[in-house]
Design a protein around this motif. Structure first.
Motif, PDB file in Angstrom:
ATOM      1  N   THR A   1      14.284  20.404 -22.468  1.00 43.37           N
ATOM      2  CA  THR A   1      16.165  20.518 -21.641  1.00 43.37           C
ATOM      3  C   THR A   1      16.292  21.766 -21.281  1.00 43.37           C
ATOM      4  O   THR A   1      16.719  22.877 -20.161  1.00 43.37           O
ATOM      5  CB  THR A   1      16.910  20.566 -22.862  1.00 43.37           C
ATOM      6  N   GLN A   2      15.492  23.037 -21.998  1.00 38.04           N
ATOM      7  CA  GLN A   2      15.773  24.394 -22.050  1.00 38.04           C
ATOM      8  C   GLN A   2      15.773  25.148 -20.573  1.00 38.04           C
ATOM      9  O   GLN A   2      16.175  25.856 -19.921  1.00 38.04           O
ATOM     10  CB  GLN A   2      15.188  25.426 -23.010  1.00 38.04           C
ATOM     11  N   PHE A   3      14.334  24.351 -19.847  1.00 31.77           N
ATOM     12  CA  PHE A   3      14.118  24.593 -18.432  1.00 31.77           C
ATOM     13  C   PHE A   3      14.542  24.293 -17.762  1.00 31.77           C
ATOM     14  O   PHE A   3      15.216  24.694 -16.664  1.00 31.77           O
ATOM     15  CB  PHE A   3      12.958  24.551 -18.583  1.00 31.77           C
ATOM     16  N   TYR A   4      15.757  22.683 -17.589  1.00 28.16           N
ATOM     17  CA  TYR A   4      15.915  22.240 -17.027  1.00 28.16           C
ATOM     18  C   TYR A   4      17.769  22.437 -17.310  1.00 28.16           C
ATOM     19  O   TYR A   4      18.255  22.961 -15.105  1.00 28.16           O
ATOM     20  CB  TYR A   4      16.409  20.998 -16.979  1.00 28.16           C
ATOM     21  N   GLN A   5      18.288  23.148 -17.865  1.00 23.00           N
ATOM     22  CA  GLN A   5      19.141  23.894 -17.901  1.00 23.00           C
ATOM     23  C   GLN A   5      18.689  25.534 -17.717  1.00 23.00           C
ATOM     24  O   GLN A   5      19.426  25.641 -16.756  1.00 23.00           O
ATOM     25  CB  GLN A   5      19.502  23.768 -19.079  1.00 23.00           C
ATOM     26  N   LYS A   6      17.928  26.265 -17.316  1.00 24.48           N
ATOM     27  CA  LYS A   6      17.519  27.605 -16.756  1.00 24.48           C
ATOM     28  C   LYS A   6      17.716  27.570 -15.150  1.00 24.48           C
ATOM     29  O   LYS A   6      18.236  28.179 -14.929  1.00 24.48           O
ATOM     30  CB  LYS A   6      16.255  27.947 -17.690  1.00 24.48           C
ATOM     31  N   THR A   7      17.101  26.396 -15.654  1.00 25.92           N
ATOM     32  CA  THR A   7      17.282  26.285 -13.442  1.00 25.92           C
ATOM     33  C   THR A   7      18.405  25.936 -12.814  1.00 25.92           C
ATOM     34  O   THR A   7      18.950  26.752 -11.914  1.00 25.92           O
ATOM     35  CB  THR A   7      15.542  25.118 -13.103  1.00 25.92           C
ATOM     36  N   ALA A   8      19.220  25.192 -13.592  1.00 22.85           N
ATOM     37  CA  ALA A   8      20.198  24.859 -12.598  1.00 22.85           C
ATOM     38  C   ALA A   8      21.145  26.472 -13.072  1.00 22.85           C
ATOM     39  O   ALA A   8      22.024  26.531 -12.043  1.00 22.85           O
ATOM     40  CB  ALA A   8      20.813  23.755 -13.808  1.00 22.85           C
ATOM     41  N   GLU A   9      21.129  27.143 -14.100  1.00 24.25           N
ATOM     42  CA  GLU A   9      21.719  28.295 -14.196  1.00 24.25           C
ATOM     43  C   GLU A   9      21.496  29.391 -13.175  1.00 24.25           C
ATOM     44  O   GLU A   9      22.232  29.758 -12.847  1.00 24.25           O
ATOM     45  CB  GLU A   9      21.292  29.091 -15.290  1.00 24.25           C
ATOM     46  N   LEU A  10      20.079  29.420 -12.989  1.00 23.39           N
ATOM     47  CA  LEU A  10      19.431  29.928 -12.062  1.00 23.39           C
ATOM     48  C   LEU A  10      20.124  29.801  -9.928  1.00 23.39           C
ATOM     49  O   LEU A  10      20.291  30.438  -9.656  1.00 23.39           O
ATOM     50  CB  LEU A  10      17.716  29.991 -11.994  1.00 23.39           C
ATOM     51  N   CYS A  11      19.599  28.561 -10.168  1.00 25.29           N
ATOM     52  CA  CYS A  11      20.237  27.679  -8.927  1.00 25.29           C
ATOM     53  C   CYS A  11      21.941  28.515  -8.238  1.00 25.29           C
ATOM     54  O   CYS A  11      22.205  28.516  -6.993  1.00 25.29           O
ATOM     55  CB  CYS A  11      20.048  26.786  -8.841  1.00 25.29           C
ATOM     56  N   LYS A  12      22.786  28.361  -9.464  1.00 24.99           N
ATOM     57  CA  LYS A  12      24.156  28.453  -9.195  1.00 24.99           C
ATOM     58  C   LYS A  12      24.182  30.772  -9.239  1.00 24.99           C
ATOM     59  O   LYS A  12      24.688  30.523  -8.259  1.00 24.99           O
ATOM     60  CB  LYS A  12      25.289  27.698 -10.653  1.00 24.99           C
ATOM     61  N   LYS A  13      23.350  30.771  -9.559  1.00 29.44           N
ATOM     62  CA  LYS A  13      23.041  32.454  -9.526  1.00 29.44           C
ATOM     63  C   LYS A  13      22.707  32.475  -8.292  1.00 29.44           C
ATOM     64  O   LYS A  13      23.413  34.222  -7.942  1.00 29.44           O
ATOM     65  CB  LYS A  13      22.653  32.638 -11.158  1.00 29.44           C
ATOM     66  N   TYR A  14      21.813  32.489  -7.955  1.00 29.85           N
ATOM     67  CA  TYR A  14      21.155  32.719  -6.403  1.00 29.85           C
ATOM     68  C   TYR A  14      21.479  31.773  -5.600  1.00 29.85           C
ATOM     69  O   TYR A  14      21.117  31.961  -4.827  1.00 29.85           O
ATOM     70  CB  TYR A  14      20.275  32.736  -6.725  1.00 29.85           C
ATOM     71  N   ASP A  15      22.676  31.067  -5.188  1.00 30.78           N
ATOM     72  CA  ASP A  15      23.161  29.750  -4.080  1.00 30.78           C
ATOM     73  C   ASP A  15      22.666  29.248  -3.567  1.00 30.78           C
ATOM     74  O   ASP A  15      21.905  29.186  -2.760  1.00 30.78           O
ATOM     75  CB  ASP A  15      23.873  30.618  -3.691  1.00 30.78           C
ATOM     76  N   SER A  16      21.445  28.119  -4.612  1.00 28.98           N
ATOM     77  CA  SER A  16      20.826  27.298  -3.841  1.00 28.98           C
ATOM     78  C   SER A  16      21.174  25.927  -4.972  1.00 28.98           C
ATOM     79  O   SER A  16      21.574  26.698  -5.554  1.00 28.98           O
ATOM     80  CB  SER A  16      19.142  27.900  -4.396  1.00 28.98           C
ATOM     81  N   ILE A  17      20.282  25.278  -4.001  1.00 32.70           N
ATOM     82  CA  ILE A  17      21.121  24.050  -3.969  1.00 32.70           C
ATOM     83  C   ILE A  17      19.824  23.065  -5.001  1.00 32.70           C
ATOM     84  O   ILE A  17      19.034  23.171  -4.844  1.00 32.70           O
ATOM     85  CB  ILE A  17      21.132  23.324  -3.035  1.00 32.70           C
TER      86      ILE A  17
END
Length: 375
Positions: free
Chosen positions: A188-204
């Motif tokens: 869960t930590q990785f999926y939540q981090k992935t979602a956070e990073l996508c938002k931060k760097y404007d990726s879908i």
């Protein structure tokens, strides 16, 4: 005319299906614990499904997307209600590969970027764009290798951020539970981090739920366990119980533009009738709960077999990992005990993807056969 010979085939010819069973031309009965690659979600020839498709084909089987089709809206509304997923729009197509192709295209339109990140052991399809983000070089033609795609290790958040920092990544695509790759699921930590990073760097963020969606894991979508909100969700396989149908759910923050996507057959009247009936059966027969309960039973039964070293997956997306390669085991289950199962890139993993309305007695058949074969 010969068929183009690309499939290794078992010498079995199913001609009829009923619930969790199929019957061949000699009327031999097979227990189907694979569902044609997780496609059969509510059982073969479910009466509600047969009635819905038969009724619709007797009225109107097809017209194009140049006219209104209220069945598409009914399917979208039903999907929202059964999944509990709000603030998404639905685009309908024909298959999982096509769904993922459209997801990547929307991501590139939305961001103006052209590179995609995918993960080791991923499988997203065989068509041009999605085979480029599938971790199998043997199925990529030279034409497919010109896409801008970058593979990183599953659960490597540092590598992921290093790639996203380059500011050219349109999308990160992932399977919550990898299907062909061997039923691995990140934290869960990785999926939540992935979602956070996508938002931060404007990726879908694209969740490929083609195999794990539609109640197979006990949640309607596998990502829901991890409390994330992907920008795009791809669906297919169990969506039509055998009728070809797929789609993507697109978050309302992404605006539609006329002509950006299109399809001839996607969302046709028969496909929608099939899809609506599947959702109605999932809801009426409480199949999400059934998937969760049966997984607990399978874990108990698997613990009785010492050769099973690990159980992977969730719900009715199950991997039984043995201490040996399982190719011969699958053949014995199929030809001596008439039980269909699946394999994966992990040669020691037996893959189980049955209809969601399967019962305890069907798994009893499997474990009885396993004990005979293994002793």
């Amino acid at each position: 005319m010969d068929l183009f010979d690309v499939y290794p085939l078992y010498d079995i010819t199913p001609i009829k299906g009923d619930g969790a069973y199929v019957f061949d031309k000699e009327n031999r009965k097979y227990l189907d614990l694979y569902g044609g690659h997780a496609v059969i979600s509510i059982g073969h020839s479910h009466p509600a499904y047969v009635n819905a498709v038969s009724k619709q084909v007797g009225e109107l089987g097809f017209y194009s997307n140049s006219v209104k089709n209220p069945l598409q809206e009914e399917l979208a509304d039903k999907l929202e209600n059964v999944s509990g997923l709000k603030n998404y729009s639905l685009f309908l197509c024909n298959s999982g590969a096509e769904a993922n192709e459209n997801a990547l295209k929307v991501a590139s339109f939305q961001t103006g970027k052209d590179r995609v990140i995918y993960f080791a052991n991923a499988f997203h399809g065989r068509t041009s764009g999605v085979v480029a983000v599938t971790d199998n070089e043997n199925i990529k033609a030279p034409f497919n290798q010109n896409h801008k795609a970058t593979k990183i290790a599953f659960e490597d958040a540092v590598a992921l951020e290093n790639e996203l920092k380059k500011s050219d990544v349109a999308a990160v695509i992932f399977e919550v539970i990898q299907g062909v790759g061997g039923l691995d699921e990140a934290s869960t930590q990785f999926y939540q981090k992935t979602a956070e990073l996508c938002k931060k760097y404007d990726s879908i963020l694209i969740a490929d739920e083609v195999q794990s969606g539609y109640g197979r894991t006990g949640d309607f979508f596998a990502f829901q366990k991890h409390e994330i909100r992907p920008d795009i969700i791809s669906i297919a396989k169990g969506m039509g119980n055998g009728f070809p149908v797929g789609g993507i759910l697109i978050h309302k923050s992404i605006q539609a533009k006329s002509g950006m996507l299109g399809t001839t057959f996607g969302g046709n009247h028969l496909a929608c009738a099939a899809g609506i009936s599947v959702l109605e059966v999932i809801e009426k027969e409480n199949l999400l709960a059934n998937a969760t309960e049966l997984f607990e039973f399978v874990k108990e039964k698997a613990a009785e077999i010492p050769q099973i070293k690990k159980i992977k997956g969730r719900g009715l997306m199950i991997g039984l990992e043995f201490d040996f390669e399982i190719a011969q085991l699958r053949k014995e289950l199929l030809f001596k005990h008439q039980i269909f199962t699946g394999a994966s890139a992990n040669k020691k993993l037996l893959r189980i993807l049955p209809p969601l309305n399967i019962k305890i007695e069907h798994f009893d058949e499997l474990f009885k056969a396993l004990k005979i074969v293994l002793n």
